[in-house]
Scaffold this motif. Structure first.
Motif, PDB file in Angstrom:
ATOM      1  N   LYS A   4       7.751  34.848 -33.475  1.00  0.00           N
ATOM      2  CA  LYS A   4       7.861  34.964 -32.032  1.00  0.00           C
ATOM      3  C   LYS A   4       6.465  35.212 -31.455  1.00  0.00           C
ATOM      4  N   SER A   5       6.313  34.896 -30.173  1.00  0.00           N
ATOM      5  CA  SER A   5       4.993  35.000 -29.558  1.00  0.00           C
ATOM      6  C   SER A   5       4.429  36.406 -29.621  1.00  0.00           C
ATOM      7  N   ASP A   6       5.254  37.420 -29.327  1.00  0.00           N
ATOM      8  CA  ASP A   6       4.727  38.777 -29.324  1.00  0.00           C
ATOM      9  C   ASP A   6       4.278  39.217 -30.717  1.00  0.00           C
ATOM     10  N   GLU A   7       4.909  38.681 -31.760  1.00  0.00           N
ATOM     11  CA  GLU A   7       4.475  38.982 -33.126  1.00  0.00           C
ATOM     12  C   GLU A   7       3.084  38.386 -33.388  1.00  0.00           C
ATOM     13  N   LEU A   8       2.844  37.200 -32.840  1.00  0.00           N
ATOM     14  CA  LEU A   8       1.528  36.580 -33.004  1.00  0.00           C
ATOM     15  C   LEU A   8       0.441  37.436 -32.366  1.00  0.00           C
ATOM     16  N   PHE A   9       0.721  37.983 -31.197  1.00  0.00           N
ATOM     17  CA  PHE A   9      -0.300  38.746 -30.488  1.00  0.00           C
ATOM     18  C   PHE A   9      -0.586  40.076 -31.185  1.00  0.00           C
TER      19      PHE A   9
ATOM     20  N   GLU B 173      -0.950  28.616 -39.382  1.00  0.00           N
ATOM     21  CA  GLU B 173       0.105  27.620 -39.149  1.00  0.00           C
ATOM     22  C   GLU B 173       1.478  28.176 -39.498  1.00  0.00           C
ATOM     23  N   GLN B 174       1.551  28.945 -40.568  1.00  0.00           N
ATOM     24  CA  GLN B 174       2.840  29.490 -40.983  1.00  0.00           C
ATOM     25  C   GLN B 174       3.352  30.515 -39.976  1.00  0.00           C
ATOM     26  N   TYR B 175       2.461  31.363 -39.481  1.00  0.00           N
ATOM     27  CA  TYR B 175       2.875  32.341 -38.487  1.00  0.00           C
ATOM     28  C   TYR B 175       3.305  31.661 -37.189  1.00  0.00           C
ATOM     29  N   VAL B 176       2.529  30.712 -36.714  1.00  0.00           N
ATOM     30  CA  VAL B 176       2.848  30.030 -35.456  1.00  0.00           C
ATOM     31  C   VAL B 176       4.157  29.259 -35.579  1.00  0.00           C
TER      32      VAL B 176
END
Length: 661
Positions: A401-406, A394-397
């Motif tokens: 940014k989206s590319d960091e999540l991937f 939850e904290q990351y989302v």
């Protein structure tokens, strides 16, 4: 047309065999924090709908909407946020349950590699009651839907069906074509007090007029921006009543209001006062391991202190340490009868997690490593492990940014298995987040097309596609599962293949969609081998003639019959009769057992050969061998072989002379 199978391999008792080789029954879902769906993605159960509508308060404008729907079979609901438009739409459709059709929701069917219309006329069946909710959809899909709405309405009228459309916000009706604007009905949010009273009544909570006039309650109801916020407060009061049955309404209200309050300032003050590492470590352990056993919180606290290079209490012997109960009391936490620990105030754990993440960002890498290790604590259940993983995700989302999540997903799935829950949570939460949704769609699509994808990432993608993406976007899920299934080993089809076949069998429309993709793939040298395997699995004759869960068999659908025939045509034309022998024998066995469908089954096999001598000869030889098996059924098997021979002769233009008496 929309009847659904219950063939979910990912269910509680998966017994469907998807072919030869190792059977991958998707038992990892629970470990990853996913729940197996139990039905097709679009059907709305009437009993669930009736329960959801308990205590429904009619918003202003609903009467006019009802009259429009009854007279013109379509109504478009508009109104401000929080007006309860979706619930009102479900109410209107539920009131028409005597019409004879099923209640279904139309979902986003657009995909990356097909020119499918946003609204498919095939989706409309006789007397259907259809919900088209655009309030939380993708803007591109919304625009396409509004462009196609007028044409789609013709199908609704032809089938004596009903359609309720929910527009995102008030003022968007100008995007409708002129002929559809007359179908709009604007709803206004009902009184918060009326909604609150109705919900309490359903929850069997009694409150006097004097108690309803409490200042804090009045302020909350007036300030609430959406009906769901009012409903949530009523539900929290009912929860407080169950926890503290001997208390009165005032106490339950106080507890509920504390749960929905903004705790950020209070947490900031507490953290500022908590200067010692041990106190802050306990706050973080309580926040991330909230609701778990006391020994898990204690172990997590000590692990975090070790990770930051800090001892628990300097200059104090182990016997002199403060016990856990004293520490919990000072942290405003409590221990329940099961020895599970939580903050006294609901929602406080969320505020603690967000404060440390936002205002001590240098801790983020260590928090990640700490959670990764803490998830493996032996005293945690599978559900608790998934919950802890989700709290970190939850904290990351929320902040990345989206590319960091991937990149995080790839790191968690490539380095070690213990990151699977966190990676799954990232993707699941990302699919629900408006800022990340389209990027997550694209990322999963690109991963699914990648050859030699790692096993761990494959397992996660299959689970997220089949159990999360398929709920609202089944067509996108089907495309991604198809790509993943193409990369599985032919001798041992696994999770992707099982999930793909199950999803296709959940709806006639999805079955047709996959058939079309497979027929296209069979003509492509790159995918012929993989799509042949998938086609043979999908072409199960027993499911094609099944009528226990639908009004008529799939094989009687003209489009399905043509696609199955085309699929068999590619398989047989490329000399793969021996490869397909097991499935062809299934078709012959089914024709033997099912007299009603014998002509359709035999006719499809012969039609697939398209009059070509090679495929027809191979089919006949296999049938003749089959006819000599099974001593108890030899006469009937020979009869079927003769029927097939006659059909083959007819296909080759060989005429029969009438027999002489």
């Amino acid at each position: 047309m929309s009847d659904a199978f219950e063939t979910w391999i990912t269910g509680q008792d998966p017994k469907v065999n998807s072919g030869s080789g190792d059977q991958y029954n998707f038992t990892l879902l629970k470990d990853l924090g996913l729940k197996a769906r139990k039905s097709g993605p679009r059907l709305i159960a009437e009993d669930d709908l009736g329960h959801e509508l308990e205590g429904f308060v009619y918003p202003e404008g609903l009467g006019y909407a009802r009259r429009l729907l009854q007279a013109r079979h379509t109504v478009v609901l508009t109104g401000p946020p929080g007006a309860g438009k979706r619930t009102a739409a479900l109410k209107l459709l539920h009131e028409l349950r005597g019409s004879g059709g099923v209640c279904r929701e139309l979902l986003d069917q657009t995909t990356e590699d097909s020119a499918q219309p946003a609204l498919d006329p095939v989706d409309v069946d006789q007397h259907d009651r259809l919900l088209l909710d655009l309030s939380d959809g993708d803007e591109i899909w919304q625009s396409r839907v509004l462009d196609e709405l007028s044409g789609f309405r013709h199908q609704v009228l032809e089938h004596d069906a009903y359609l309720v459309v929910v527009l995102p916000v008030a003022g968007t009706s100008h995007r409708l074509r002129n002929d559809a604007r007359s179908l709009t009905a604007e709803l206004h949010r009902p009184s918060g007090t009326a909604v609150f009273r109705a919900r309490l009544r359903v929850r069997d909570v009694l409150a006097s007029d004097e108690e309803m006039r409490a200042g804090e309650l009045t302020d909350y109801l007036e300030a609430a921006r959406a009906t769901e916020h009012v409903v949530r407060l009523a539900d929290l009061i009912e929860l407080a009543k169950r926890r503290q049955p001997n208390q009165d309404f005032a106490a339950w209200l106080t507890s509920a209001l504390a749960s929905v309050a903004d705790h950020s300032e209070k947490v900031a003050d507490v953290v500022a006062e908590s200067r010692t590492a041990s106190r802050r470590a306990l706050l973080l352990a309580l926040a991330y391991f909230h609701g778990t056993r006391a020994d898990a919180v204690h172990s997590a606290t000590r692990a975090l202190l070790r990770m930051v290079g800090q001892r628990e209490e300097e200059g104090v012997t182990p016997l002199e340490h403060r016990d856990l109960k004293e520490q919990l009391r000072t942290a405003d936490a409590t221990l329940d009868a099961r020895r599970h620990v939580s903050f006294v105030t609901d929602g406080y754990d969320v505020a603690v997690r967000e404060h440390f993440w936002d205002f001590l960002p240098h801790l983020r890498p260590r928090l990640r490593d700490w959670v990764d290790a803490g998830i493996e604590l032996p005293m945690l259940s599978k559900e608790e492990q998934a919950a802890v993983a989700e709290r970190l995700a939850e904290q990351y989302v929320r902040t990345s940014k989206s590319d960091e999540l991937f990149r995080l997903v790839e790191q968690w799935t490539s380095a070690r298995r213990r990151g699977l829950r966190q990676a799954t949570a990232i993707l699941r939460l990302g699919l629900d987040h408006p800022a990340h949704r389209r990027a997550v769609w694209a990322a999963i699509y690109n991963w699914s097309r990648r050859e030699n994808l790692g096993k761990e990432l494959t397992v996660i993608l299959v689970g997220v596609c089949s159990e999360v993406l398929a709920e609202r976007h089944p067509d996108r899920a089907l495309v991604r599962l198809h790509h993943l299934a193409r990369h599985e080993r032919e001798a041992a089809p696994g999770a992707a293949t099982s999930a793909l076949i199950a999803l296709a069998h959940s709806e006639n429309r999805l079955y047709r969609r996959l058939l079309q993709r497979l027929v296209t793939g069979l003509a492509n040298d790159n995918w012929r081998a993989a799509d042949t395997r998938l086609f043979l699995m999908l072409a199960d004759p027993r499911l094609l003639i099944d009528t226990t869960r639908r009004s008529r068999p799939l094989l009687s659908d003209t489009v399905v019959r043509e696609q199955v025939t085309a699929g068999w045509g590619y398989v047989l034309a490329h000399g793969q009769v021996s490869f397909a022998e097991t499935r062809l024998r299934d078709w012959l066995d089914t024709a033997l057992d099912q007299h009603r469908h014998r002509d359709a089954l035999l006719g499809t096999m012969v039609d697939a050969c398209d009059g070509r001598a090679g495929p027809l000869g191979g089919l006949l030889l296999l049938t003749l061998r089959w006819s000599t098996d099974g001593t108890g059924t030899l006469p009937e098997r020979r009869r079927i072989a003769n029927l097939l021979r006659r059909r083959i002769d007819t296909a080759q233009g060989i005429a029969f002379a009438p027999s002489r008496g």
